[in-house]
Enzyme design. Sequence first.
Site, PDB file in Angstrom:
ATOM      1  N   LYS A   8       0.579  -1.811   0.108  1.00 47.18           N
ATOM      2  CA  LYS A   8      -0.481  -0.003  -0.031  1.00 47.18           C
ATOM      3  C   LYS A   8       0.703   1.302   0.331  1.00 47.18           C
ATOM      4  O   LYS A   8       1.735   0.915   0.768  1.00 47.18           O
ATOM      5  CB  LYS A   8      -1.127  -0.075   1.380  1.00 47.18           C
ATOM      6  CG  LYS A   8      -0.033   0.176   2.689  1.00 47.18           C
ATOM      7  CD  LYS A   8      -1.152  -0.142   3.999  1.00 47.18           C
ATOM      8  CE  LYS A   8      -0.300  -0.249   5.030  1.00 47.18           C
ATOM      9  NZ  LYS A   8      -1.202  -0.906   6.589  1.00 47.18           N
ATOM     10  N   ARG A  51     -10.857   0.028  14.022  1.00 45.39           N
ATOM     11  CA  ARG A  51     -10.647   0.483  13.092  1.00 45.39           C
ATOM     12  C   ARG A  51     -11.086   0.196  11.824  1.00 45.39           C
ATOM     13  O   ARG A  51     -11.857   0.811  11.397  1.00 45.39           O
ATOM     14  CB  ARG A  51      -8.758   0.359  12.936  1.00 45.39           C
ATOM     15  CG  ARG A  51      -8.441   1.417  11.856  1.00 45.39           C
ATOM     16  CD  ARG A  51      -7.206   1.828  11.268  1.00 45.39           C
ATOM     17  NE  ARG A  51      -6.045  -0.146  10.660  1.00 45.39           N
ATOM     18  CZ  ARG A  51      -5.358  -0.272  10.694  1.00 45.39           C
ATOM     19  NH1 ARG A  51      -4.662   1.274  10.354  1.00 45.39           N
ATOM     20  NH2 ARG A  51      -4.686  -1.132  10.502  1.00 45.39           N
ATOM     21  N   TYR A  84      16.054  30.534   8.055  1.00 48.22           N
ATOM     22  CA  TYR A  84      14.621  31.396   9.144  1.00 48.22           C
ATOM     23  C   TYR A  84      14.140  32.181  10.354  1.00 48.22           C
ATOM     24  O   TYR A  84      14.527  31.269  10.706  1.00 48.22           O
ATOM     25  CB  TYR A  84      13.124  30.852   8.352  1.00 48.22           C
ATOM     26  CG  TYR A  84      12.637  31.198   7.260  1.00 48.22           C
ATOM     27  CD1 TYR A  84      12.050  32.408   6.102  1.00 48.22           C
ATOM     28  CD2 TYR A  84      12.574  29.963   5.992  1.00 48.22           C
ATOM     29  CE1 TYR A  84      12.102  32.196   5.185  1.00 48.22           C
ATOM     30  CE2 TYR A  84      11.847  29.663   4.728  1.00 48.22           C
ATOM     31  CZ  TYR A  84      12.157  31.234   4.115  1.00 48.22           C
ATOM     32  OH  TYR A  84      11.156  31.205   2.570  1.00 48.22           O
ATOM     33  N   MET A 106      11.703  25.079   2.743  1.00 47.33           N
ATOM     34  CA  MET A 106      10.622  24.116   2.213  1.00 47.33           C
ATOM     35  C   MET A 106      11.122  23.312   1.058  1.00 47.33           C
ATOM     36  O   MET A 106      10.820  22.453   0.883  1.00 47.33           O
ATOM     37  CB  MET A 106       9.505  24.816   1.015  1.00 47.33           C
ATOM     38  CG  MET A 106       8.338  24.307   0.472  1.00 47.33           C
ATOM     39  SD  MET A 106       7.715  25.379  -1.394  1.00 47.33           S
ATOM     40  CE  MET A 106       6.577  26.113   0.718  1.00 47.33           C
TER      41      MET A 106
HETATM   42  C1  LIG Z   1      -0.932  -1.847   7.188  1.00 47.21           C
HETATM   43  C2  LIG Z   1      -0.492  -3.028   7.864  1.00 47.21           C
HETATM   44  C3  LIG Z   1      -0.513  -3.790   7.226  1.00 47.21           C
HETATM   45  C4  LIG Z   1       1.262  -4.229   7.150  1.00 47.21           C
HETATM   46  O1  LIG Z   1       1.723  -3.679   8.857  1.00 47.21           O
HETATM   47  P1  LIG Z   1       3.424  -3.498   9.102  1.00 47.21           P
HETATM   48  O2  LIG Z   1       3.295  -2.935  10.102  1.00 47.21           O
HETATM   49  O3  LIG Z   1       4.153  -2.543   7.700  1.00 47.21           O
HETATM   50  O4  LIG Z   1       4.073  -4.987   9.145  1.00 47.21           O
HETATM   51  C5  LIG Z   1      -0.794  -5.685   7.685  1.00 47.21           C
HETATM   52  N1  LIG Z   1      -2.494  -5.594   7.475  1.00 47.21           N
HETATM   53  C6  LIG Z   1      -2.686  -4.353   7.895  1.00 47.21           C
HETATM   54  C7  LIG Z   1      -4.109  -4.087   7.897  1.00 47.21           C
HETATM   55  C8  LIG Z   1      -2.469  -2.996   7.858  1.00 47.21           C
HETATM   56  O5  LIG Z   1      -3.090  -2.120   7.862  1.00 47.21           O
END
Ligand SMILES: *Cc1c(COP(=O)(O)O)cnc(C)c1O
Length: 345
Positions: free
Chosen positions: A33, A128, A242, A290
Amino acid sequence: MSSAILTIDLDAIAENWRALDAMTGCETAAVVKADAYGLGAAQVAPVLAREGVQRFFVAMAEEGAALRAQLGPDPDILVFSGHMPGDTDLIADHRLTPLLNSIDQLTLQFEALPGHPFGIQLDTGMNRLGMEWEEWAVVAEIAIEQHPVLVMSHLACADEPDHPMNPYQLDLFHQMTDGMDVPRSLAATGGILLGPDYHFDLTRPGIGLYGAAPFVQARPTVRLDLPVVQIRSLREGEVAGYGNSWQAARPSRIATLSTGYADGMLRSLSHKALLWHEGTPCPLVGRVSMDLVTVDVTDLPQEPAFLTLIGPGQGVDQLADQAGTIGYEMLTALGPRYARRYLSG
Ligand SMILES: *Cc1c(COP(=O)(O)O)cnc(C)c1O
């Protein structure tokens, strides 16, 4: 050339996957992801597929569609956010596998795409994503009859091995799924390190592949070299940056480098980060701008062309610590302006 050079070691990513895979007796998937945690899913995912990864996880259907084009027809691509209204065509056209998070998503999936592969995500306390016990109790039987490819949940505190939430979630996951004829997954990187009780049929590492905590034995996967744009001499008492927030306590040489908060060089690193010239650390002085930072190179014997922000002297996790954040955020913030070099073979 004023752009920084981000070097990404694809061999190290493959080696980290093999090391995590060797810790379990089950299948090891890969989470790619957020563009493979900022490192480039188009480059990373095919390398992992060649290592033998058959299942890839993404956060949303759009990422899955892009990944399908890069990986071809064979691997499974599973989507954490499940089947959202409007996702049906993407899921069907790119043969994505949604991880259904609610009774609404389950209903949408069965109505819109009967017979299409799906998985189930359960909530075991993180609050979540996923179905809670009460919802799951209503639909479990119907769902299992349709042969989900996976039932999964996610640990909230796996990076703290002694946290009581880990055995609590493990126990709840057992209660919600024991006796059901379906493959199960609970562990991401942290869960793999918690040991075999947490492994089930498939693990889903992300961050460990990319070389950051909690997989502290991982091989580092990134190096970031920043070009020096200019070097100037300051008299004692002169200021830099800055807000004039840094003042030279001695006659100093200050290098201006091409990176800034627009590139993921977090502003919270102002006055904190170290940059390296071979073995010598040079302190970042003044505020991060920046596009630019200023660094005290007075103690170097010669004028450097580049300084290294992430490399042998300092890893992603150390830098994240200095910024008050975690490796995950450091990696995903790495900027699109960096010139990327991929090492492999
Ligand atoms: C991001 C995620 C993972 C991977 O987690 P890591 O801590 O990066 O290994 C696995 N399962 C879910 C549901 C996630 O959101």
